[in-house]
Design a protein around this motif. Sequence first.
Motif, PDB file in Angstrom:
ATOM      1  N   THR A 248       0.829  -1.116  -0.075  1.00  0.00           N
ATOM      2  CA  THR A 248       0.014  -0.021   0.014  1.00  0.00           C
ATOM      3  C   THR A 248       0.844   1.254  -0.053  1.00  0.00           C
ATOM      4  O   THR A 248       2.075   1.137   0.653  1.00  0.00           O
ATOM      5  CB  THR A 248      -0.879   0.152   1.293  1.00  0.00           C
ATOM      6  OG1 THR A 248      -1.647  -1.233   1.291  1.00  0.00           O
ATOM      7  CG2 THR A 248      -1.704   1.303   1.293  1.00  0.00           C
ATOM      8  N   ALA A 249       0.426   2.203  -0.751  1.00  0.00           N
ATOM      9  CA  ALA A 249       1.276   3.495  -0.545  1.00  0.00           C
ATOM     10  C   ALA A 249       0.884   4.332   0.703  1.00  0.00           C
ATOM     11  O   ALA A 249       0.018   4.358   1.180  1.00  0.00           O
ATOM     12  CB  ALA A 249       0.569   4.277  -1.839  1.00  0.00           C
ATOM     13  N   ALA A 250       2.256   4.896   1.296  1.00  0.00           N
ATOM     14  CA  ALA A 250       2.294   5.622   2.458  1.00  0.00           C
ATOM     15  C   ALA A 250       1.787   7.065   2.056  1.00  0.00           C
ATOM     16  O   ALA A 250       2.537   7.448   1.149  1.00  0.00           O
ATOM     17  CB  ALA A 250       3.322   5.358   3.276  1.00  0.00           C
ATOM     18  N   LEU A 377       3.698  -0.017  14.793  1.00  0.00           N
ATOM     19  CA  LEU A 377       4.469  -0.321  13.673  1.00  0.00           C
ATOM     20  C   LEU A 377       5.260  -1.405  13.838  1.00  0.00           C
ATOM     21  O   LEU A 377       6.423  -1.258  14.525  1.00  0.00           O
ATOM     22  CB  LEU A 377       5.098   1.197  13.154  1.00  0.00           C
ATOM     23  CG  LEU A 377       5.652   1.049  11.625  1.00  0.00           C
ATOM     24  CD1 LEU A 377       4.505   0.750  10.552  1.00  0.00           C
ATOM     25  CD2 LEU A 377       6.178   2.151  11.466  1.00  0.00           C
ATOM     26  N   LEU A 378       5.322  -2.437  13.070  1.00  0.00           N
ATOM     27  CA  LEU A 378       6.183  -3.649  12.898  1.00  0.00           C
ATOM     28  C   LEU A 378       6.941  -3.819  11.718  1.00  0.00           C
ATOM     29  O   LEU A 378       6.610  -2.823  10.836  1.00  0.00           O
ATOM     30  CB  LEU A 378       5.291  -4.730  13.240  1.00  0.00           C
ATOM     31  CG  LEU A 378       4.551  -4.923  14.472  1.00  0.00           C
ATOM     32  CD1 LEU A 378       3.691  -6.342  14.479  1.00  0.00           C
ATOM     33  CD2 LEU A 378       5.534  -4.735  15.572  1.00  0.00           C
ATOM     34  N   VAL A 417      -7.312   1.697  17.322  1.00  0.00           N
ATOM     35  CA  VAL A 417      -5.802   1.123  17.272  1.00  0.00           C
ATOM     36  C   VAL A 417      -5.410   0.547  15.895  1.00  0.00           C
ATOM     37  O   VAL A 417      -5.953  -0.157  15.509  1.00  0.00           O
ATOM     38  CB  VAL A 417      -5.200   0.556  18.229  1.00  0.00           C
ATOM     39  CG1 VAL A 417      -3.769   0.172  18.302  1.00  0.00           C
ATOM     40  CG2 VAL A 417      -5.817   0.787  19.690  1.00  0.00           C
ATOM     41  N   ARG A 418      -4.501   1.489  15.302  1.00  0.00           N
ATOM     42  CA  ARG A 418      -3.991   1.208  13.976  1.00  0.00           C
ATOM     43  C   ARG A 418      -2.547  -0.056  14.071  1.00  0.00           C
ATOM     44  O   ARG A 418      -1.922   0.250  14.901  1.00  0.00           O
ATOM     45  CB  ARG A 418      -3.672   2.129  13.055  1.00  0.00           C
ATOM     46  CG  ARG A 418      -5.096   2.719  12.659  1.00  0.00           C
ATOM     47  CD  ARG A 418      -4.947   4.296  12.326  1.00  0.00           C
ATOM     48  NE  ARG A 418      -4.542   5.198  13.374  1.00  0.00           N
ATOM     49  CZ  ARG A 418      -3.502   5.874  13.164  1.00  0.00           C
ATOM     50  NH1 ARG A 418      -2.444   6.270  12.400  1.00  0.00           N
ATOM     51  NH2 ARG A 418      -3.395   6.631  14.452  1.00  0.00           N
ATOM     52  N   VAL A 419      -2.513  -0.962  13.403  1.00  0.00           N
ATOM     53  CA  VAL A 419      -1.513  -1.630  13.222  1.00  0.00           C
ATOM     54  C   VAL A 419      -0.887  -1.987  11.948  1.00  0.00           C
ATOM     55  O   VAL A 419      -1.845  -2.386  11.065  1.00  0.00           O
ATOM     56  CB  VAL A 419      -1.607  -3.015  13.941  1.00  0.00           C
ATOM     57  CG1 VAL A 419      -0.278  -3.840  14.116  1.00  0.00           C
ATOM     58  CG2 VAL A 419      -2.338  -2.909  15.276  1.00  0.00           C
ATOM     59  N   ASN A 420       0.392  -1.543  11.518  1.00  0.00           N
ATOM     60  CA  ASN A 420       0.683  -1.760  10.168  1.00  0.00           C
ATOM     61  C   ASN A 420       2.223  -2.305  10.124  1.00  0.00           C
ATOM     62  O   ASN A 420       2.920  -2.366  11.168  1.00  0.00           O
ATOM     63  CB  ASN A 420       0.766  -0.152   9.477  1.00  0.00           C
ATOM     64  CG  ASN A 420      -0.567   0.318   9.193  1.00  0.00           C
ATOM     65  OD1 ASN A 420      -1.056  -0.279   8.457  1.00  0.00           O
ATOM     66  ND2 ASN A 420      -0.851   1.284   9.687  1.00  0.00           N
ATOM     67  N   CYS A 421       2.812  -2.559   8.914  1.00  0.00           N
ATOM     68  CA  CYS A 421       4.131  -3.505   8.903  1.00  0.00           C
ATOM     69  C   CYS A 421       4.830  -2.698   7.760  1.00  0.00           C
ATOM     70  O   CYS A 421       4.177  -2.768   6.570  1.00  0.00           O
ATOM     71  CB  CYS A 421       3.676  -5.067   8.679  1.00  0.00           C
ATOM     72  SG  CYS A 421       5.115  -6.042   8.847  1.00  0.00           S
ATOM     73  N   ILE A 422       6.100  -2.305   7.913  1.00  0.00           N
ATOM     74  CA  ILE A 422       6.813  -1.973   6.766  1.00  0.00           C
ATOM     75  C   ILE A 422       7.667  -3.222   6.227  1.00  0.00           C
ATOM     76  O   ILE A 422       8.324  -4.016   6.998  1.00  0.00           O
ATOM     77  CB  ILE A 422       7.814  -0.757   7.284  1.00  0.00           C
ATOM     78  CG1 ILE A 422       6.954   0.321   7.951  1.00  0.00           C
ATOM     79  CG2 ILE A 422       8.638  -0.357   6.287  1.00  0.00           C
ATOM     80  CD1 ILE A 422       6.327   1.198   7.021  1.00  0.00           C
ATOM     81  N   ASP A 456       5.666   8.467   7.538  1.00  0.00           N
ATOM     82  CA  ASP A 456       4.176   8.789   6.859  1.00  0.00           C
ATOM     83  C   ASP A 456       3.219   7.651   7.152  1.00  0.00           C
ATOM     84  O   ASP A 456       1.971   8.068   7.140  1.00  0.00           O
ATOM     85  CB  ASP A 456       4.472   8.487   5.088  1.00  0.00           C
ATOM     86  CG  ASP A 456       5.440   9.863   4.729  1.00  0.00           C
ATOM     87  OD1 ASP A 456       5.388  10.805   5.278  1.00  0.00           O
ATOM     88  OD2 ASP A 456       6.215   9.682   3.665  1.00  0.00           O
ATOM     89  N   VAL A 457       3.792   6.458   7.358  1.00  0.00           N
ATOM     90  CA  VAL A 457       2.561   5.407   7.644  1.00  0.00           C
ATOM     91  C   VAL A 457       2.104   5.731   9.047  1.00  0.00           C
ATOM     92  O   VAL A 457       0.887   5.789   9.220  1.00  0.00           O
ATOM     93  CB  VAL A 457       3.396   3.822   7.577  1.00  0.00           C
ATOM     94  CG1 VAL A 457       2.336   2.989   8.206  1.00  0.00           C
ATOM     95  CG2 VAL A 457       3.637   3.720   6.314  1.00  0.00           C
TER      96      VAL A 457
END
Length: 498
Positions: A248-250, A377-378, A417-422, A456-457
């Motif tokens: 996904t685009a940040a 962020l993971l 609560v948001r959770v995302n992964c780089i 950005d994320v």
Amino acid sequence: MSQHIAKPRTTAVILAGGTGQRVGLSIPKQLLKIAGKAVIEHTLTTFEKADSIDDVIVLMAPGYVPDIEKIVAKAGFTKVTKVIEGGSTRNETTERAIAALGEGLAEGEDRNVLFHDAVRPLLSQRVIDDCVAALERYQAVDVAIPSADTIIVTRTHGEDGEFITEIPDRSRLRRGQTPQAFKLSTIRRAYEVAAGDPNFQATDDCSVVLKYLPDVPIHVVAGDEYNMKVTQPVDVFIADKLFQLASTAAPEQVSEEAYRELLTGKTMVVFGGSYGIGKDIAELAESYGATVYALGRSTTGTHVENPEEVDDALSKAYGETGRIDYVVNTAGVLRIGKLAETDNATIEEALKVNYLAPVQIARSSYKYLSETKGQLLLYTSSSYTRGRAEYSLYSSTKAAMVNLTQALSDEWAGDGVRVNCINPERTATPMRTKAFGQEPAGSLLSSEAVARTSLDVLLSELTGHVIDVRQQDPTAGAARATGFEQALASVLDRQDGV
């Protein structure tokens, strides 16, 4: 003096009347969960985000309207204006949609309508926009892609089975998809004419226009190979894998002032903040006004594999600032070698640092992040899509980070609560240098580029996403990968990364 002509409203009609029998389900397949969400929720999200769509109507299988209403309410879909029970046939369902679309329209007023299968959740914004644009010139629009397979026409001869009677020219054959787009007045007229045919039965709406309004040209918009329909059991697996692999685009902030406005007064805790990506994120966030706690074994003596030390670090940050908005974990160890030759201590270290530590960090962070509606962020690795020889511990634990991200984003969505992964491409960090030594200049991403995308994320509303950070060329910085094209095109590419 020319008058300004207002553009007609554009409504997406989501056809969700299927029962799921062909995929062996006791519930409609559009309610099946893929990548943590019901198939129809992914579809509705696409139209919710589409700038060219004004509102959405859902035609749902009989008895399941309340299920859709709950999904709409929980996800906060503002464009969904009606959820209607579909009919017993495709004809009846479309007729109910046409009737609903006509309610409230002034005499002579028209609108654009896009009919889309609920079980095509991988639809791109490009296809939606192309359909709406085509309606400025045409009254009927279909979406199709070339057929990669040879199509044969057969006839059955009793007990002898099927025999080929014709092989059409493949260059002229197309595989139809959805959306199918129309002027409301056109599709309504087609169904009115069709109503006079006692043998009328529709499988799609363009065929109704083609048969009953033969003078209306049907324009074809190029579809996408990944705009697949979840119909067979294998489709469920493929769609789930595509969602797992898709990046996904940040969204980038528009200015330096925007970063400062968003980060001033916020608290960020960075585990693995001693060096590399973690250190760069900490310094970047601090430069924009955030209060940052950069924690690491070599600087603050923080061992992420120790739950008590994680708890103490978060408690300290909260006690001193009264809030925690972002928790970032870049800590990790890279141990390369054959599993059969790996000692117990090395295995235990890899599992504790790369898997158990993020789990403990997530668990401990939850109560703080739920207060601020913050984000965890993971980080994964480009090797997560396919484990490679001598990387079994690293690849498998990094694959777990993707699943942990997707699971927690769903589990914590109700609490905001948001959770995302780089997922960074090969990056120049001390950990990588220790494992591989010096590598050619320009062949790796800079940790600063990954840190910028990470920020950005953190400042976005994304949740449950894997965000690729890739090089455009040997001298470029981070390129934000987008869409399912990237997922399909880069699987083999990723196998070489760590």
